[in-house]
Design an enzyme around this catalytic site. Structure first.
Site, PDB file in Angstrom:
ATOM      1  N   THR A  12     -19.513   2.390  44.992  1.00 21.87           N
ATOM      2  CA  THR A  12     -19.970   2.601  46.351  1.00 21.87           C
ATOM      3  C   THR A  12     -18.821   3.169  47.163  1.00 21.87           C
ATOM      4  O   THR A  12     -17.702   2.693  47.061  1.00 21.87           O
ATOM      5  CB  THR A  12     -20.390   1.268  47.006  1.00 21.87           C
ATOM      6  N   LYS A  44     -27.485   3.072  50.463  1.00 23.96           N
ATOM      7  CA  LYS A  44     -26.631   1.984  50.940  1.00 23.96           C
ATOM      8  C   LYS A  44     -26.291   2.112  52.420  1.00 23.96           C
ATOM      9  O   LYS A  44     -25.394   1.449  52.905  1.00 23.96           O
ATOM     10  CB  LYS A  44     -25.367   1.925  50.084  1.00 23.96           C
ATOM     11  N   GLY A  58     -23.785   0.366  56.821  1.00 24.72           N
ATOM     12  CA  GLY A  58     -23.559   0.766  55.437  1.00 24.72           C
ATOM     13  C   GLY A  58     -22.892  -0.387  54.725  1.00 24.72           C
ATOM     14  O   GLY A  58     -22.106  -1.126  55.320  1.00 24.72           O
ATOM     15  N   SER A 137     -15.389   1.501  46.474  1.00 25.92           N
ATOM     16  CA  SER A 137     -14.533   1.981  45.394  1.00 25.92           C
ATOM     17  C   SER A 137     -13.741   3.228  45.771  1.00 25.92           C
ATOM     18  O   SER A 137     -12.568   3.349  45.448  1.00 25.92           O
ATOM     19  CB  SER A 137     -15.375   2.274  44.158  1.00 25.92           C
TER      20      SER A 137
END
Length: 186
Positions: A12, A44, A58, A137
């Site tokens: 993500t 997301k 988010g 990430s």
């Protein structure tokens, strides 16, 4: 369960950019399990409207945990309509002190078009410097790219899209399948 027993979910990148009276939150669509892409089109980034006030959120982390947090945030916003800062602090307090919520593994970026916050499970409600926030990430890659682009002529959406493209080129847990939501301050 040891980390070696279960590779964990990754994938993500969420970014929030505030510029020119608008805030954009963009998120990629990749969800990975270990070295395998499980889904490339996850959504997301969400628009919430509790009490008639729009908020864009988010999330990064576990999807079920993130939805639990989004539901809690909506409840807090319904109790304090139009007060994103107060609702965010109340959510962070609960998240930090409630034994059930403490186990949730997710982070949120939220905005009402005026304020932009990162909410963490450590009890933090962070207002980012330089009008850019990023989590997940590839968050640091997107953050660095967006900060470098803030002086350019582009608007918030252009900067968010370019920063996400750069993060997707660098981070194997980030793809270019974006969900973008824009909100204007009031």
């Amino acid at each position: 369960m040891a980390e070696t027993d279960f590779p964990g979910w990754h994938g993500t990148t969420i970014i929030g950019v505030r510029k020119g009276g608008k805030v954009v939150i963009a998120g990629d669509g990749q969800v990975s399990l270990g070295q395998t892409v499980i889904k490339g089109s996850a959504r997301k980034v969400r628009r919430l409207s509790p009490g008639g006030f729009d908020v864009v959120a988010g999330f990064a982390g576990s999807t079920a945990d993130a939805f639990t947090l989004l539901e809690r945030l909506e409840t807090k916003l319904e109790a304090t309509p139009g007060q994103l800062a107060r609702a965010s602090v109340e959510l962070a307090k609960d998240w930090r002190t409630d034994k059930y919520l403490q186990k949730l593994e997710a982070m949120l970026i939220v905005t009402d078009g005026n304020d932009l916050f990162v909410i963490t499970g450590a009890g933090d409600v962070l207002e980012p410097e330089h009008d850019v926030a990023a989590i997940g990430s590839g968050g640091n890659f997107a953050l660095a790219a967006a900060r470098g682009l803030m002086e350019a002529d582009g608007d918030a959406e252009t900067i968010a899209r370019k920063a996400m493209a750069i993060a997707a080129d660098i981070c194997v847990y980030t793809n270019g399948n974006l969900t973008v939501e824009e909100i204007t301050g009031g």
